[in-house]
Design an enzyme around this catalytic site. Structure first.
Site, PDB file in Angstrom:
ATOM      1  N   LYS A  58     -43.191   3.852  32.585  1.00  0.00           N
ATOM      2  CA  LYS A  58     -44.317   3.098  33.143  1.00  0.00           C
ATOM      3  C   LYS A  58     -45.018   2.269  32.073  1.00  0.00           C
ATOM      4  N   GLY A 190     -25.443   2.213  38.786  1.00  0.00           N
ATOM      5  CA  GLY A 190     -26.336   2.973  39.661  1.00  0.00           C
ATOM      6  C   GLY A 190     -27.587   2.175  39.957  1.00  0.00           C
ATOM      7  N   VAL A 193     -33.314   4.827  41.259  1.00  0.00           N
ATOM      8  CA  VAL A 193     -34.676   4.611  40.766  1.00  0.00           C
ATOM      9  C   VAL A 193     -34.676   4.144  39.316  1.00  0.00           C
ATOM     10  N   ILE A 194     -33.880   4.795  38.465  1.00  0.00           N
ATOM     11  CA  ILE A 194     -33.875   4.401  37.043  1.00  0.00           C
ATOM     12  C   ILE A 194     -33.246   3.019  36.894  1.00  0.00           C
ATOM     13  N   GLU A 213     -23.428  -0.796  41.831  1.00  0.00           N
ATOM     14  CA  GLU A 213     -23.735   0.363  42.676  1.00  0.00           C
ATOM     15  C   GLU A 213     -22.513   0.720  43.520  1.00  0.00           C
ATOM     16  N   GLY A 281     -27.745   9.505  38.364  1.00  0.00           N
ATOM     17  CA  GLY A 281     -28.263  10.817  38.748  1.00  0.00           C
ATOM     18  C   GLY A 281     -28.343  11.758  37.559  1.00  0.00           C
ATOM     19  N   ALA A 330     -41.620  14.505  39.266  1.00  0.00           N
ATOM     20  CA  ALA A 330     -42.579  15.265  38.463  1.00  0.00           C
ATOM     21  C   ALA A 330     -43.615  15.972  39.343  1.00  0.00           C
ATOM     22  N   HIS A 454     -63.429  -3.843  52.217  1.00  0.00           N
ATOM     23  CA  HIS A 454     -62.937  -5.218  52.248  1.00  0.00           C
ATOM     24  C   HIS A 454     -63.424  -5.985  51.024  1.00  0.00           C
TER      25      HIS A 454
HETATM   26  P1  FAD Z   1     -38.427  18.401  32.533  1.00  0.00           P
HETATM   27  O1  FAD Z   1     -39.506  17.401  32.546  1.00  0.00           O
HETATM   28  O2  FAD Z   1     -37.040  17.938  32.273  1.00  0.00           O
HETATM   29  O3  FAD Z   1     -38.845  19.456  31.408  1.00  0.00           O
HETATM   30  C1  FAD Z   1     -38.030  20.497  31.029  1.00  0.00           C
HETATM   31  C2  FAD Z   1     -38.387  20.906  29.616  1.00  0.00           C
HETATM   32  O4  FAD Z   1     -37.738  22.137  29.315  1.00  0.00           O
HETATM   33  C3  FAD Z   1     -37.946  19.919  28.540  1.00  0.00           C
HETATM   34  O5  FAD Z   1     -38.971  19.722  27.615  1.00  0.00           O
HETATM   35  C4  FAD Z   1     -36.753  20.613  27.886  1.00  0.00           C
HETATM   36  O6  FAD Z   1     -36.597  20.275  26.524  1.00  0.00           O
HETATM   37  C5  FAD Z   1     -37.184  22.059  28.015  1.00  0.00           C
HETATM   38  N1  FAD Z   1     -36.088  23.030  27.946  1.00  0.00           N
HETATM   39  C6  FAD Z   1     -34.900  23.018  28.600  1.00  0.00           C
HETATM   40  N2  FAD Z   1     -34.205  24.144  28.327  1.00  0.00           N
HETATM   41  C7  FAD Z   1     -34.992  24.870  27.491  1.00  0.00           C
HETATM   42  C8  FAD Z   1     -34.844  26.132  26.867  1.00  0.00           C
HETATM   43  N3  FAD Z   1     -33.761  26.892  27.082  1.00  0.00           N
HETATM   44  N4  FAD Z   1     -35.831  26.569  26.063  1.00  0.00           N
HETATM   45  C9  FAD Z   1     -36.935  25.823  25.842  1.00  0.00           C
HETATM   46  N5  FAD Z   1     -37.138  24.630  26.411  1.00  0.00           N
HETATM   47  C10 FAD Z   1     -36.177  24.163  27.227  1.00  0.00           C
HETATM   48  N6  FAD Z   1     -40.638  11.423  38.387  1.00  0.00           N
HETATM   49  C11 FAD Z   1     -41.749  11.024  39.030  1.00  0.00           C
HETATM   50  O7  FAD Z   1     -42.292  11.789  39.835  1.00  0.00           O
HETATM   51  N7  FAD Z   1     -42.307   9.789  38.810  1.00  0.00           N
HETATM   52  C12 FAD Z   1     -41.743   8.906  37.938  1.00  0.00           C
HETATM   53  O8  FAD Z   1     -42.260   7.807  37.757  1.00  0.00           O
HETATM   54  C13 FAD Z   1     -40.563   9.296  37.256  1.00  0.00           C
HETATM   55  N8  FAD Z   1     -39.995   8.461  36.383  1.00  0.00           N
HETATM   56  C14 FAD Z   1     -38.866   8.866  35.719  1.00  0.00           C
HETATM   57  C15 FAD Z   1     -38.264   7.961  34.855  1.00  0.00           C
HETATM   58  C16 FAD Z   1     -37.113   8.324  34.182  1.00  0.00           C
HETATM   59  C17 FAD Z   1     -36.465   7.342  33.234  1.00  0.00           C
HETATM   60  C18 FAD Z   1     -36.571   9.634  34.361  1.00  0.00           C
HETATM   61  C19 FAD Z   1     -35.349  10.066  33.613  1.00  0.00           C
HETATM   62  C20 FAD Z   1     -37.166  10.536  35.226  1.00  0.00           C
HETATM   63  C21 FAD Z   1     -38.316  10.150  35.925  1.00  0.00           C
HETATM   64  N9  FAD Z   1     -38.929  11.004  36.835  1.00  0.00           N
HETATM   65  C22 FAD Z   1     -40.041  10.596  37.501  1.00  0.00           C
HETATM   66  C23 FAD Z   1     -38.419  12.364  37.082  1.00  0.00           C
HETATM   67  C24 FAD Z   1     -39.238  13.393  36.285  1.00  0.00           C
HETATM   68  O9  FAD Z   1     -39.199  13.054  34.916  1.00  0.00           O
HETATM   69  C25 FAD Z   1     -38.684  14.787  36.509  1.00  0.00           C
HETATM   70  O10 FAD Z   1     -38.614  15.044  37.895  1.00  0.00           O
HETATM   71  C26 FAD Z   1     -39.598  15.821  35.862  1.00  0.00           C
HETATM   72  O11 FAD Z   1     -39.696  15.602  34.482  1.00  0.00           O
HETATM   73  C27 FAD Z   1     -39.081  17.237  36.128  1.00  0.00           C
HETATM   74  O12 FAD Z   1     -39.933  18.149  35.528  1.00  0.00           O
HETATM   75  P2  FAD Z   1     -39.415  19.561  35.027  1.00  0.00           P
HETATM   76  O13 FAD Z   1     -40.604  20.253  34.474  1.00  0.00           O
HETATM   77  O14 FAD Z   1     -38.644  20.209  36.092  1.00  0.00           O
HETATM   78  O15 FAD Z   1     -38.363  19.256  33.859  1.00  0.00           O
HETATM   79  P1  NAI Z   2     -30.596   8.151  41.585  1.00  0.00           P
HETATM   80  O1  NAI Z   2     -30.053   9.310  42.302  1.00  0.00           O
HETATM   81  O2  NAI Z   2     -31.920   7.613  41.951  1.00  0.00           O
HETATM   82  O3  NAI Z   2     -29.572   6.921  41.715  1.00  0.00           O
HETATM   83  C1  NAI Z   2     -28.256   7.014  41.293  1.00  0.00           C
HETATM   84  C2  NAI Z   2     -27.486   5.859  41.918  1.00  0.00           C
HETATM   85  O4  NAI Z   2     -26.230   5.788  41.264  1.00  0.00           O
HETATM   86  C3  NAI Z   2     -27.202   6.041  43.397  1.00  0.00           C
HETATM   87  O5  NAI Z   2     -27.549   4.877  44.085  1.00  0.00           O
HETATM   88  C4  NAI Z   2     -25.714   6.345  43.449  1.00  0.00           C
HETATM   89  O6  NAI Z   2     -25.107   5.915  44.634  1.00  0.00           O
HETATM   90  C5  NAI Z   2     -25.225   5.581  42.248  1.00  0.00           C
HETATM   91  N1  NAI Z   2     -23.971   6.067  41.683  1.00  0.00           N
HETATM   92  C6  NAI Z   2     -23.583   7.349  41.500  1.00  0.00           C
HETATM   93  N2  NAI Z   2     -22.370   7.394  40.915  1.00  0.00           N
HETATM   94  C7  NAI Z   2     -21.985   6.111  40.710  1.00  0.00           C
HETATM   95  C8  NAI Z   2     -20.839   5.500  40.128  1.00  0.00           C
HETATM   96  N3  NAI Z   2     -19.831   6.222  39.635  1.00  0.00           N
HETATM   97  N4  NAI Z   2     -20.779   4.156  40.104  1.00  0.00           N
HETATM   98  C9  NAI Z   2     -21.784   3.383  40.597  1.00  0.00           C
HETATM   99  N5  NAI Z   2     -22.893   3.918  41.155  1.00  0.00           N
HETATM  100  C10 NAI Z   2     -23.004   5.252  41.201  1.00  0.00           C
HETATM  101  O7  NAI Z   2     -30.503   8.552  40.039  1.00  0.00           O
HETATM  102  P2  NAI Z   2     -31.167   7.938  38.739  1.00  0.00           P
HETATM  103  O8  NAI Z   2     -31.568   6.524  38.944  1.00  0.00           O
HETATM  104  O9  NAI Z   2     -30.246   8.300  37.633  1.00  0.00           O
HETATM  105  O10 NAI Z   2     -32.481   8.788  38.593  1.00  0.00           O
HETATM  106  C11 NAI Z   2     -32.429  10.205  38.584  1.00  0.00           C
HETATM  107  C12 NAI Z   2     -33.615  10.773  39.236  1.00  0.00           C
HETATM  108  O11 NAI Z   2     -34.753  10.649  38.390  1.00  0.00           O
HETATM  109  C13 NAI Z   2     -34.044  10.081  40.538  1.00  0.00           C
HETATM  110  O12 NAI Z   2     -33.314  10.512  41.649  1.00  0.00           O
HETATM  111  C14 NAI Z   2     -35.456  10.497  40.642  1.00  0.00           C
HETATM  112  O13 NAI Z   2     -35.508  11.765  41.205  1.00  0.00           O
HETATM  113  C15 NAI Z   2     -35.897  10.550  39.189  1.00  0.00           C
HETATM  114  N6  NAI Z   2     -36.646   9.333  38.870  1.00  0.00           N
HETATM  115  C16 NAI Z   2     -37.795   9.084  39.550  1.00  0.00           C
HETATM  116  C17 NAI Z   2     -38.511   7.946  39.296  1.00  0.00           C
HETATM  117  C18 NAI Z   2     -39.726   7.680  40.094  1.00  0.00           C
HETATM  118  O14 NAI Z   2     -40.181   8.585  40.777  1.00  0.00           O
HETATM  119  N7  NAI Z   2     -40.294   6.492  40.036  1.00  0.00           N
HETATM  120  C19 NAI Z   2     -38.088   6.974  38.283  1.00  0.00           C
HETATM  121  C20 NAI Z   2     -36.841   7.324  37.676  1.00  0.00           C
HETATM  122  C21 NAI Z   2     -36.175   8.473  37.958  1.00  0.00           C
END
Ligand code: FAD
Ligand code: NAI
Length: 475
Positions: A58, A190, A193-194, A213, A281, A330, A454
């Site tokens: 963000k 893909g 979302v990412i 995709e 994913g 999250a 408004h």
């Molecule tokens: P995580 O955040 O992955 O945290 C797990 C933690 O556990 C990590 O710090 C890891 O190092 C630690 N860990 C793992 N194994 C061990 C171990 N054995 N011992 C000690 N520590 C360990 N979600 C949203 O809702 N809004 C968004 O805008 C959004 N944007 C995203 C953008 C990107 C690029 C990505 C990749 C994800 C995004 N997500 C977003 C998804 C979100 O980040 C995850 O759903 C969320 O972080 C999950 O939380 P969690 O606590 O389950 O795991």
């Molecule tokens: P995603 O599940 O959102 O999208 C993956 C996309 O890749 C799908 O459209 C799928 O059909 C495609 N795909 C899969 N295999 C493929 C292949 N071999 N070739 C071409 N396309 C293929 O997964 P992404 O974007 O990696 O994000 C992971 C997760 O992180 C999200 O599902 C979401 O839960 C979380 N996230 C949330 C955000 C938010 O809330 N704003 C922002 C970023 C991530």
């Protein structure tokens, strides 16, 4: 330092750190173990979300949006600019600073709530009478005992077979957030979302972006009307999105990467790019937990198997967030963390999966809660739909951003709101009203009768509610 706790949380992301804080609020002695390291090797709690996910993405979306506005929209406001440039290292340093502030904020919250933080990898040692022994491997080795254990170890990016992440040219979300300069040509595999968020960042900064995709439909989980509107906007902005492709061999070639694929018609292509982001994913993190030693049950995807209450197959062991079933978000992880802490305290923690909002932070933003029109049709449920375009909203016109609409779906008989779908400015903020309405089982008429300020974008939500009854006032 104390090594015996009521609750040990493994993982300090949004699921884990929130579970730890809520458990401490409820009077338990709590340890939270997290292994994430900052660039100096120190602790960086907050997980994927804080370090390489929600927060840094963000921050970059904000910076790149400012750049895009300065480049394309300031002139409409009579603001002239000479020599506009982007300093990518500075933009990344700002993003890193935002991440650090969040890391430090979590460490402060641990202190405030008397949560003992351990920096290192947590893994099961053995079952004890009424509890568990957990080792922490960090700078040293410690052994903790806990009555209850909450697993919140999150997820990691899935790589394509034969194309491991090198974070230099073939990037996961981690590398995608620290590309040191604007790549001339960028490919993303893909269009989830990412793919859309990261593709938007680098496109706004000047990269030529192609998204490949596999599925034939764009954003298949999103309401069709909203997905179409968003697709149109992304194409207009210059994102190239190829649907229905089959990705073949990926090789590091010269200074870049070459990606072979066949298009929807079966025609072969090779795309030469400077950087490739693979966003197909994520996979649950369970490898470091020593799950086998204690018989923790995992499913075929490697996710920890839990029941509706987030209880695993082991007594006193719970799991939340990305490492279990359900959306990888999250706020879903946080809600589960709170609910588990409350269940440990004998309370009735609850997560309503029907009202978890989704947001994609592109421009236009996309946000939704509840059922899509396709889902309602498939269920054979009778519904009424109403939508209102931002083009007819005064605040959107003043903002200079009239793309998109608010769409509301309500039960045909009871008028209960079943889904709200938004594409347009600040959809991420507007969706909260819809979530609240659905949580309180509001009808579209309830929303239509509420006084909305408004001029505000939220008036589009009220008008969409009026549209369900075919009586919009401003359209
Ligand atoms: P995580 O955040 O992955 O945290 C797990 C933690 O556990 C990590 O710090 C890891 O190092 C630690 N860990 C793992 N194994 C061990 C171990 N054995 N011992 C000690 N520590 C360990 N979600 C949203 O809702 N809004 C968004 O805008 C959004 N944007 C995203 C953008 C990107 C690029 C990505 C990749 C994800 C995004 N997500 C977003 C998804 C979100 O980040 C995850 O759903 C969320 O972080 C999950 O939380 P969690 O606590 O389950 O795991
Ligand atoms: P995603 O599940 O959102 O999208 C993956 C996309 O890749 C799908 O459209 C799928 O059909 C495609 N795909 C899969 N295999 C493929 C292949 N071999 N070739 C071409 N396309 C293929 O997964 P992404 O974007 O990696 O994000 C992971 C997760 O992180 C999200 O599902 C979401 O839960 C979380 N996230 C949330 C955000 C938010 O809330 N704003 C922002 C970023 C991530």
């Amino acid at each position: 330092m104390n090594t015996t706790f009521d609750v040990i949380v493994i993982g300090g992301g949004p699921g884990g750190y929130i579970a730890a804080i809520r458990a401490a609020q409820l009077g338990f002695s709590v340890a939270c173990i997290d292994e994430w390291k900052n660039s100096k090797g120190g602790p960086a709690p907050g997980g994927t979300c804080t370090n390489v996910g929600c927060i840094p993405s963000k921050a970059l979306l904000q910076s790149s949006e400012h750049f895009e506005h300065a480049q394309h929209h300031f002139a409409d406001h009579g603001i002239g600019l000479k020599d506009l440039s982007i300093d990518v290292p500075k933009m990344l340093a700002r993003k890193d600073q935002v991440v650090r502030q969040n890391n430090e904020g979590i460490l402060y919250l641990f202190k405030k709530n008397k949560v003992s933080f351990f920096h290192g990898r947590g893994s099961f040692v053995r079952a004890l009478e009424g509890g568990w022994e957990v080792a922490v491997a960090g700078a040293g080795q410690e052994v903790l005992t806990g009555r209850q254990v909450v697993l919140a170890t999150g997820s990691s990016a899935r790589a394509l077979p034969g194309a491991p992440f090198d974070e230099e040219r073939i990037l996961s979300n981690d590398g995608a957030l620290r590309i040191g300069g604007v790549p001339r040509r960028l490919a993303l595999i893909g269009s989830g979302v990412i793919g859309l968020e990261m593709g938007s960042v680098w496109r706004r900064l000047g990269a030529e972006v192609t998204v490949l995709e596999a599925l034939p439909t764009f954003l298949g989980a999103v309401d069709e009307q909203v997905a179409k509107e968003a697709h149109k906007a992304f194409i207009k902005q210059g994102l190239k999105i190829e649907l229905g492709v089959k990705v073949g061999e990926i090789v590091r070639a010269g200074e870049g990467v070459s990606v072979a694929y066949t298009d929807a018609k079966g025609q072969p292509h090779t795309l030469e790019v400077d950087r490739l982001i693979v966003s197909i994913g994520r996979v649950p993190n369970t490898t470091g937990l020593n799950a086998e030693a204690v018989g923790l049950k995992l499913d075929e995807r490697g996710a920890i198997v839990v029941d509706e209450q987030c209880h695993t197959n082991l007594p006193g062991v719970w799991a939340v967030g990305d490492v279990v079933r359900g959306p990888m978000l999250a706020h879903k992880a946080e809600e589960e963390g709170v609910a588990v802490a409350e269940r440990i305290a004998g309370q009735h923690g609850h997560v309503n999966f029907d009202t978890i909002p989704w947001v994609i932070y592109t421009s236009p933003e996309i946000a939704w809660v509840g059922k899509t029109e396709q889902q309602l049709k498939a269920e054979g449920r009778a519904y009424r739909a109403g939508s209102f375009p931002f083009m007819a909203n005064g605040r959107a016109r003043a903002l200079g951003d009239t793309t998109g609409m608010v769409k509301m779906l309500a039960d045909a008989a009871t008028d209960e709101v079943l889904g709200v779908h938004i594409v347009g400015p600040y959809a991420s903020e507007l969706i909260a009203e819809a979530v609240m309405a659905m949580e309180f089982k509001a009808s579209s008429e309830d929303i239509a009768r509420i006084c909305h300020a408004h001029p505000s974008l939220s008036e589009a939500t009220k008008e969409a509610a009026l549209a369900v009854d075919k009586r919009t006032l401003n359209f």
